[in-house]
Design an enzyme around this catalytic site. Structure first.
Site, PDB file in Angstrom:
ATOM      1  N   ASP A 193       0.879  -1.169   0.000  1.00 41.49           N
ATOM      2  CA  ASP A 193       0.000   0.000   0.000  1.00 41.49           C
ATOM      3  C   ASP A 193       0.915   1.216   0.000  1.00 41.49           C
ATOM      4  OD1 ASP A 193      -1.752   2.047   0.514  1.00 41.49           O
ATOM      5  OD2 ASP A 193      -2.289   1.400   2.526  1.00 41.49           O
ATOM      6  N   GLU A 227      -0.795  10.803   0.973  1.00 38.99           N
ATOM      7  CA  GLU A 227      -2.085  10.103   1.025  1.00 38.99           C
ATOM      8  C   GLU A 227      -2.359   9.532   2.404  1.00 38.99           C
ATOM      9  OE1 GLU A 227      -5.175   7.111   0.858  1.00 38.99           O
ATOM     10  OE2 GLU A 227      -3.110   6.789   1.479  1.00 38.99           O
ATOM     11  N   GLU A 228      -1.330   8.957   3.028  1.00 37.46           N
ATOM     12  CA  GLU A 228      -1.537   8.288   4.322  1.00 37.46           C
ATOM     13  C   GLU A 228      -1.974   9.252   5.417  1.00 37.46           C
ATOM     14  OE1 GLU A 228      -1.911   5.273   4.750  1.00 37.46           O
ATOM     15  OE2 GLU A 228      -0.724   4.166   3.275  1.00 37.46           O
ATOM     16  N   ASP A 247      -5.391   2.165  -5.567  1.00 34.26           N
ATOM     17  CA  ASP A 247      -4.900   1.957  -4.207  1.00 34.26           C
ATOM     18  C   ASP A 247      -5.309   0.554  -3.771  1.00 34.26           C
ATOM     19  OD1 ASP A 247      -3.738   2.451  -1.760  1.00 34.26           O
ATOM     20  OD2 ASP A 247      -4.685   4.401  -1.497  1.00 34.26           O
ATOM     21  N   HIS A 327      -1.512  -2.379   6.188  1.00 31.38           N
ATOM     22  CA  HIS A 327      -0.898  -1.578   7.253  1.00 31.38           C
ATOM     23  C   HIS A 327      -0.273  -2.478   8.324  1.00 31.38           C
ATOM     24  CE1 HIS A 327      -2.718   2.647   6.424  1.00 31.38           C
ATOM     25  NE2 HIS A 327      -2.283   2.046   5.326  1.00 31.38           N
TER      26      HIS A 327
HETATM   27 ZN   LIG Z   1      -3.075   3.441   0.248  1.00 34.25          ZN
END
Ligand SMILES: [Zn+2]
Length: 353
Positions: A193, A227-228, A247, A327
């Site tokens: 990711d 983005e995060e 994504d 994550h």
């Molecule tokens: Zn992402």
């Protein structure tokens, strides 16, 4: 129709570039090095990457038609990580997270501390009561931010000694990605990711170069850097009317995506994605026999949500490779990345023959 789309893409190129990207530290706010690498790769393929003031990258592929409307595909290069919050009296570091994750997912991980004067130190993330030989409550000790610290691999046992290494509050910390690509095509690594999607977009670019094809509408590939933390793609050039955020697809619970599918997200925490675009993506996946799944992501926002919240006058959709244990210790399969690139190719209406 036989599935020719995913055969026409260069799987080896995609995986090799992905492996390289995964090794470049790029927590949100520290994407300079990885963006330089993207710029260099774009140039190798004969494209120019511009930078926005914030540091996002944009590659424009002029359309063969005369429409003034452009379509954009976006993926983010930034990842989870941390920042030094304070130097502790014992010389260890207290950290503040960059992005959203459970502290359990980083416990025991090797890391790099990047000082502002360009030095790099190795360390390990530990709980403040790790050793079961010493602490009777080591097992129950809550893994939250205040109870985690970084042990630096240098001679230090005091705040002054750590500071003399040039380490200071505000330094970036990146996790060891632990990249493994197995002969069967499994890709295990942190930060799939969203580097898996960045590699998919470069796979598309490599195909367009090799096949000498141009989309009819102007295409912009946008690589975002925050983005995060929620605002990666909040700015979009005004000629863009359609955006596909590329994504990772979430896996688990009642979701149906696997690590071999391209996941099409119909709705996430930011609400439903554009009805027509989503329907067309589903139709194209069926038509080209691409393994796909339509899912609802319960705890998720994308760079398409960021663009809409930023005031962009666009329609937007979200697709991406299925990524397990996102994550955390993530895994996907080369098939999912190639299927994602193939669906993006189909959406441009380019013929592969
Ligand atoms: Zn992402």
């Amino acid at each position: 129709m036989e599935n020719q789309l995913n055969k026409t893409l260069n799987r080896r190129y995609i995986l090799r570039f992905l492996e390289e990207l995964l090794q470049i530290p790029s927590p949100s706010g520290y994407c300079m090095n990885i963006m330089n690498r993207l710029e260099e790769e774009a140039a190798k393929l004969g494209y120019t990457m511009e930078r926005t003031p914030k540091g996002n990258g944009m590659i424009t592929i002029a359309g063969s038609g005369d429409s003034a409307d452009a379509i954009a595909y976006t993926a983010h290069v930034d990842t989870l990580g941390a920042m030094v919050r304070s130097v502790k009296p014992n010389g260890m570091l207290r950290i503040t997270p960059i992005g959203g994750y459970n502290m359990e997912t980083i416990e025991g991980e090797y890391c790099l501390i990047h000082t502002r004067d360009g030095r790099q130190y190795e360390g390990t993330v530990l709980s403040t009561k790790t050793s079961v030989h010493v602490y009777s409550d080591a097992r129950e000790w809550k893994r939250d931010e205040a109870n985690m610290e970084i042990r630096i691999d240098e001679n230090t046992s005091s705040k002054a000694e750590t500071e003399s290494l040039g380490i200071a509050v505000g330094d970036i910390v990146s996790w060891d990605p632990r990249v493994r690509i197995t002969p069967q095509g499994w890709v295990k690594s942190r930060h799939l990711d969203d580097k898996a999607s960045v590699a998919a977009l470069f796979g598309l670019l490599e195909w367009m170069k090799r096949a000498d094809k141009k989309p009819e509408r102007t295409l912009k590939l946008i690589f975002s850097t925050y983005e995060e933390v929620g605002h990666g793609n909040s700015y979009m050039p005004a000629d863009i009317t359609e955006l596909i955020a590329v994504d990772m697809g979430a896996i688990g619970d009642d979701l149906s995506t696997t690590e071999r599918d391209v996941s099409i997200c119909a709705k996430d925490s930011s609400g439903p994605y554009d009805y027509e675009m989503t329907s067309r993506l589903i139709e194209l996946a069926k038509q080209h026999q691409l393994p796909y799944a339509v899912d609802i992501y319960p705890h998720y926002g994308s760079d398409a949500s960021a663009a809409l919240r930023g005031g962009s006058n666009i329609r937007a959709a979200l697709i991406g490779p299925g990524v397990h244990a996102s994550h955390a210790m993530e895994r996907t399969h080369a098939d999912a990345i190639v299927n994602t690139a193939a669906l993006l190719l189909a959406y441009l209406g380019l013929s592969v023959s």
